[in-house]
Scaffold this motif. Structure first.
Motif, PDB file in Angstrom:
ATOM      1  N   LEU A  86       0.820  -1.208   0.000  1.00  0.00           N
ATOM      2  CA  LEU A  86       0.000   0.000   0.000  1.00  0.00           C
ATOM      3  C   LEU A  86       0.858   1.263   0.000  1.00  0.00           C
ATOM      4  O   LEU A  86       0.360   2.345  -0.281  1.00  0.00           O
ATOM      5  CB  LEU A  86      -0.917   0.004   1.221  1.00  0.00           C
ATOM      6  CG  LEU A  86      -2.004  -1.085   1.218  1.00  0.00           C
ATOM      7  CD1 LEU A  86      -2.675  -1.170   2.587  1.00  0.00           C
ATOM      8  CD2 LEU A  86      -3.036  -0.792   0.128  1.00  0.00           C
ATOM      9  N   TYR A  87       2.137   1.112   0.327  1.00  0.00           N
ATOM     10  CA  TYR A  87       3.052   2.252   0.351  1.00  0.00           C
ATOM     11  C   TYR A  87       4.332   1.896  -0.399  1.00  0.00           C
ATOM     12  O   TYR A  87       4.794   0.756  -0.362  1.00  0.00           O
ATOM     13  CB  TYR A  87       3.417   2.639   1.791  1.00  0.00           C
ATOM     14  CG  TYR A  87       2.238   3.060   2.647  1.00  0.00           C
ATOM     15  CD1 TYR A  87       1.800   4.380   2.655  1.00  0.00           C
ATOM     16  CD2 TYR A  87       1.580   2.135   3.448  1.00  0.00           C
ATOM     17  CE1 TYR A  87       0.721   4.772   3.443  1.00  0.00           C
ATOM     18  CE2 TYR A  87       0.502   2.513   4.247  1.00  0.00           C
ATOM     19  CZ  TYR A  87       0.078   3.826   4.230  1.00  0.00           C
ATOM     20  OH  TYR A  87      -0.989   4.205   5.018  1.00  0.00           O
ATOM     21  N   ASP A  88       4.883   2.897  -1.050  1.00  0.00           N
ATOM     22  CA  ASP A  88       6.191   2.786  -1.690  1.00  0.00           C
ATOM     23  C   ASP A  88       7.140   3.670  -0.880  1.00  0.00           C
ATOM     24  O   ASP A  88       7.046   4.895  -0.921  1.00  0.00           O
ATOM     25  CB  ASP A  88       6.100   3.268  -3.139  1.00  0.00           C
ATOM     26  CG  ASP A  88       7.452   3.285  -3.840  1.00  0.00           C
ATOM     27  OD1 ASP A  88       8.396   2.667  -3.311  1.00  0.00           O
ATOM     28  OD2 ASP A  88       7.554   3.924  -4.905  1.00  0.00           O
ATOM     29  N   VAL A  89       8.004   3.034  -0.092  1.00  0.00           N
ATOM     30  CA  VAL A  89       8.843   3.773   0.852  1.00  0.00           C
ATOM     31  C   VAL A  89      10.273   3.860   0.339  1.00  0.00           C
ATOM     32  O   VAL A  89      10.874   2.842  -0.027  1.00  0.00           O
ATOM     33  CB  VAL A  89       8.839   3.093   2.244  1.00  0.00           C
ATOM     34  CG1 VAL A  89       9.595   3.953   3.247  1.00  0.00           C
ATOM     35  CG2 VAL A  89       7.410   2.845   2.719  1.00  0.00           C
ATOM     36  N   VAL A  90      10.823   5.059   0.316  1.00  0.00           N
ATOM     37  CA  VAL A  90      12.215   5.244  -0.068  1.00  0.00           C
ATOM     38  C   VAL A  90      12.916   6.035   1.030  1.00  0.00           C
ATOM     39  O   VAL A  90      12.386   7.008   1.563  1.00  0.00           O
ATOM     40  CB  VAL A  90      12.338   5.982  -1.424  1.00  0.00           C
ATOM     41  CG1 VAL A  90      11.684   7.352  -1.379  1.00  0.00           C
ATOM     42  CG2 VAL A  90      13.795   6.096  -1.856  1.00  0.00           C
ATOM     43  N   VAL A  91      14.106   5.576   1.407  1.00  0.00           N
ATOM     44  CA  VAL A  91      14.920   6.275   2.399  1.00  0.00           C
ATOM     45  C   VAL A  91      15.907   7.156   1.645  1.00  0.00           C
ATOM     46  O   VAL A  91      16.635   6.676   0.768  1.00  0.00           O
ATOM     47  CB  VAL A  91      15.667   5.281   3.307  1.00  0.00           C
ATOM     48  CG1 VAL A  91      16.595   6.027   4.256  1.00  0.00           C
ATOM     49  CG2 VAL A  91      14.663   4.425   4.077  1.00  0.00           C
ATOM     50  N   CYS A  92      15.927   8.433   1.965  1.00  0.00           N
ATOM     51  CA  CYS A  92      16.787   9.351   1.223  1.00  0.00           C
ATOM     52  C   CYS A  92      17.613  10.210   2.174  1.00  0.00           C
ATOM     53  O   CYS A  92      17.285  10.372   3.354  1.00  0.00           O
ATOM     54  CB  CYS A  92      15.956  10.241   0.293  1.00  0.00           C
ATOM     55  SG  CYS A  92      14.814  11.358   1.127  1.00  0.00           S
TER      56      CYS A  92
END
Length: 325
Positions: free
Chosen positions: A42-48
């Protein structure tokens, strides 16, 4: 906010050095565990980071982000974990690079801070004239640096619609579960909590500091009674009955319960019943009065009162939103 599950909601987690490593892991873990009925994310998570170089943590190791600050421009939600970034923690100001990164966030994106991540939002002016929280230990520092922020260090998290802030460490988990619950309902949030083996619900207004954080595993603990109550929410659960189940005097039971949960027994039971009603409304096509009965709320009128107070919807509107009917 109730999200359209047709496309994953994009979340960017911005790490500023030295980042609190525990805080940095909360959003990827919880949002990454949220899936729909088909198992799709349900979520597309990216660590930046400000760039793609490793970001040092406060405890001697580094995290390599998957993206640089460009990821912020396409995020629907931006999460800022706790940090000791010197300019925001000491001087209350942003460096030009951090300012440029925050300015790249698209208008309308939801902003979330965990613990001292609130210092970043405050330095950007985002928390001016808004309610907010942070770790109780650093609340006075935040108040001194940013007197326009309405700081409440006595709560776990604050939901101010498009800007949400939490206290330290585990309160970040509570806030992320709250966001998932708001976006996709209690069933999805509870499934994430079960997967992560954490409590599915703690009220945002619950006190940050509880004298006895973990139940004492002896005859004086209320843990077994709380577990029993969750299995009997549809029954009569007066404080007297709970105290008898725990084999404690009423006075001792009330004191132990508050020490272990931060809430009075009645308030805790009511919250669990409302949460159970929400699950039933999301997953079953039962009459409102039957949902109220099974959840222990007594009547449809009582359920309507608590649901409107808690989420601003009637039971029928809530069911329509989360079942799509």
């Amino acid at each position: 906010m109730v999200l359209d599950a047709a496309e994953p909601h994009r979340i960017a987690v911005l790490l500023l050095p030295p980042v609190v490593g525990f805080d940095a892991s909360i959003a990827p873990m919880l949002f990454g565990a949220a899936v729909d009925d088909h198992g799709d994310p349900l979520y597309d998570v990216v660590v930046c980071g400000l760039d793609e170089q490793p970001v040092m943590t406060t405890h001697g190791y580094a995290i390599t982000p998957a993206a640089g600050r460009a990821a912020l421009a396409t995020a629907d939600t931006v999460v800022v974990p706790g940090t000791r970034f010197p300019s925001v923690r000491i001087d209350g100001v942003l460096t030009p690079l951090v300012r440029a990164a925050l300015d790249s966030i698209r208008p309308g994106a939801r902003l979330v801070s965990i613990c001292t991540g609130a210092f970043v939002l405050a330095a950007a002016g985002i928390l001016d004239d808004r309610p907010a929280t942070t770790h109780w230990k650093y609340a006075e520092d935040l108040r001194r640096l940013h007197p326009r922020v309405d700081i409440d260090e006595d709560v776990l998290f604050v939901d101010d619609v498009d800007v949400l802030t939490s206290a330290g460490l585990a309160a970040g988990i509570d806030l992320c579960l709250h966001v998932i619950r708001s976006d996709h309902g209690a069933r999805v949030a509870n499934a994430v909590a079960r997967y992560c083996v954490v409590p599915p619900w703690r009220e945002g207004g619950q006190a940050q500091f509880i004298d006895r954080h973990l139940p004492v595993l002896d005859d004086s603990s209320t843990a077994a009674t709380r577990a029993w109550a969750l299995r009997h929410l549809g029954g009569e659960l007066t404080v007297d009955r709970l105290a008898r189940h725990a084999h404690l005097s009423l006075r001792t039971f009330n004191r132990r319960f508050r020490e272990e949960t931060g809430q009075a027994p009645g308030a805790w039971i009511r919250s669990r019943r409302v949460d159970r009603a929400r699950e039933l409304l999301e997953s079953r096509d039962l009459p409102v009065d039957e949902v109220a009965r099974l959840a222990g709320l007594g009547s449809g009128a009582n359920l309507r009162h608590h649901l409107r107070r808690g989420v601003g919807m009637s039971p029928s509107s809530y069911r329509k939103v989360y079942q799509g009917v």
